[in-house]
Design a protein around this motif. Structure first.
Motif, PDB file in Angstrom:
ATOM      1  N   CYS A  83       1.608   7.697   9.603  1.00 40.17           N
ATOM      2  CA  CYS A  83       0.975   6.866   8.580  1.00 40.17           C
ATOM      3  C   CYS A  83      -0.363   7.485   8.201  1.00 40.17           C
ATOM      4  N   ILE A  84      -0.587   7.673   6.916  1.00 38.59           N
ATOM      5  CA  ILE A  84      -1.821   8.325   6.467  1.00 38.59           C
ATOM      6  C   ILE A  84      -3.026   7.401   6.535  1.00 38.59           C
ATOM      7  N   GLU A  85      -2.780   6.117   6.786  1.00 36.97           N
ATOM      8  CA  GLU A  85      -3.876   5.152   6.868  1.00 36.97           C
ATOM      9  C   GLU A  85      -4.319   4.892   8.301  1.00 36.97           C
ATOM     10  N   CYS A  86      -3.363   4.716   9.218  1.00 34.51           N
ATOM     11  CA  CYS A  86      -3.749   4.327  10.585  1.00 34.51           C
ATOM     12  C   CYS A  86      -3.133   5.199  11.677  1.00 34.51           C
ATOM     13  N   ARG A  87      -2.417   6.243  11.292  1.00 31.34           N
ATOM     14  CA  ARG A  87      -1.868   7.245  12.204  1.00 31.34           C
ATOM     15  C   ARG A  87      -0.711   6.755  13.080  1.00 31.34           C
ATOM     16  N   THR A  88      -0.098   5.657  12.714  1.00 35.20           N
ATOM     17  CA  THR A  88       1.060   5.166  13.454  1.00 35.20           C
ATOM     18  C   THR A  88       2.269   6.057  13.174  1.00 35.20           C
ATOM     19  N   GLU A  89       3.051   6.357  14.210  1.00 40.49           N
ATOM     20  CA  GLU A  89       4.269   7.150  14.032  1.00 40.49           C
ATOM     21  C   GLU A  89       5.360   6.299  13.387  1.00 40.49           C
ATOM     22  N   ILE A  90       6.066   6.902  12.429  1.00 42.05           N
ATOM     23  CA  ILE A  90       7.150   6.200  11.732  1.00 42.05           C
ATOM     24  C   ILE A  90       8.415   7.052  11.811  1.00 42.05           C
ATOM     25  N   LYS A  92       2.063  -1.423  11.288  1.00 43.70           N
ATOM     26  CA  LYS A  92       0.729  -1.920  11.614  1.00 43.70           C
ATOM     27  C   LYS A  92      -0.122  -2.242  10.384  1.00 43.70           C
ATOM     28  N   CYS A  93      -0.106  -1.336   9.411  1.00 43.89           N
ATOM     29  CA  CYS A  93      -1.005  -1.556   8.262  1.00 43.89           C
ATOM     30  C   CYS A  93      -0.278  -1.800   6.944  1.00 43.89           C
ATOM     31  N   GLY A  94       1.056  -1.612   6.924  1.00 43.92           N
ATOM     32  CA  GLY A  94       1.813  -1.903   5.708  1.00 43.92           C
ATOM     33  C   GLY A  94       1.948  -0.753   4.732  1.00 43.92           C
ATOM     34  N   TRP A  95       1.343   0.402   5.048  1.00 47.63           N
ATOM     35  CA  TRP A  95       1.504   1.553   4.147  1.00 47.63           C
ATOM     36  C   TRP A  95       2.973   1.931   4.064  1.00 47.63           C
ATOM     37  N   SER A  96       3.427   2.316   2.874  1.00 48.09           N
ATOM     38  CA  SER A  96       4.831   2.704   2.729  1.00 48.09           C
ATOM     39  C   SER A  96       5.020   3.746   1.634  1.00 48.09           C
ATOM     40  N   MET A  97       6.095   4.488   1.762  1.00 46.13           N
ATOM     41  CA  MET A  97       6.453   5.534   0.795  1.00 46.13           C
ATOM     42  C   MET A  97       7.844   6.021   1.163  1.00 46.13           C
ATOM     43  N   ASN A 134       0.841  -1.193   0.000  1.00 43.39           N
ATOM     44  CA  ASN A 134       0.000   0.000   0.000  1.00 43.39           C
ATOM     45  C   ASN A 134       0.877   1.245   0.000  1.00 43.39           C
ATOM     46  N   ASN A 135       0.927   1.939  -1.135  1.00 43.08           N
ATOM     47  CA  ASN A 135       1.713   3.179  -1.204  1.00 43.08           C
ATOM     48  C   ASN A 135       0.832   4.360  -1.604  1.00 43.08           C
TER      49      ASN A 135
END
Length: 207
Positions: free
Chosen positions: A61-68, A82-87, A2-3
């Motif tokens: 994270c724009i999907e679940c608000r987790t700090e990265i 948590k959700c796999g979003w990446s960029m 998910n990007n």
């Protein structure tokens, strides 16, 4: 993978805020309009807080608000555990360029608005928070505030926004106090925009 690309909230059109203040000054308390303006400001502040967090070393994270956490390198992969979003950090950083979403200087005020607005139930509570936000400054408590937070949340140039704030309507029916304008002007004249005349929106002669 998910990007999905970030979509940042836009600034609020000044005509909506102008109408809200004009009606408020007449004692016309429009719940629909105050919600429209308040929620638009809330989503804009949300975007500002996300961008500011990234500037301070933790993308959201724009999907679940987790700090990265990241290292500011353009090639660094922001990947949500948590959700796999990446960029890449570079693409994420580019997504908010020239959108005046940096809010570090007014972070405490932005956080206060963001925390309190969802809890506001009445028209008056919402109106007071809106007024608080648009009259605050970056470096609010410093000897030389940098710029009005309104320039981050209202459409228009710095001069346009200064003139807009100066001309907001107040009256006997106003929920908000007109002395907020006096406080705003005092800070404005100490700010980096002191050479712009807020009554006209133009650069002062000789500056």
């Amino acid at each position: 993978m998910n990007n999905k690309k970030p979509s940042w909230a836009k600034k609020v059109p000044p005509y909506k805020i102008k109408r809200l203040y004009e009606q408020d000054a007449k004692g016309i308390y429009d719940d629909e309009l105050v919600d429209d303006v308040g929620l638009s400001l809330y989503t804009r502040v949300d975007s500002m807080l996300m961008v500011t967090s990234s500037n301070l070393g933790k993308a959201i994270c724009i999907e679940c608000r987790t700090e990265i956490p990241h290292n500011y390198q353009r090639g660094f992969i922001l990947e949500c555990s948590k959700c796999g979003w990446s960029m890449t950090f570079g693409d994420f950083n580019d997504s908010y360029k020239k959108q005046t979403l940096h809010g570090y200087g007014a972070l405490s005020e932005l956080e206060e608005f963001y925390k309190k607005y969802p809890l506001a139930k009445t028209y008056a509570e919402k109106m007071l928070l809106i007024d608080f936000l648009i009259h605050t400054f970056h470096g609010n408590l410093s000897e030389r505030p940098s710029r009005p937070t309104a320039t981050n949340v209202i459409e228009g140039s710095n001069a346009d926004v200064a003139n807009f704030i100066f001309n907001l309507a107040y009256g006997e029916g106003s929920t908000v106090a007109s002395d907020e304008l006096d406080k705003w002007l005092e800070k404005y004249h100490r700010s980096i925009h002191r050479h712009i005349d807020p009554t006209t929106g133009k650069t002062k002669k000789g500056k």
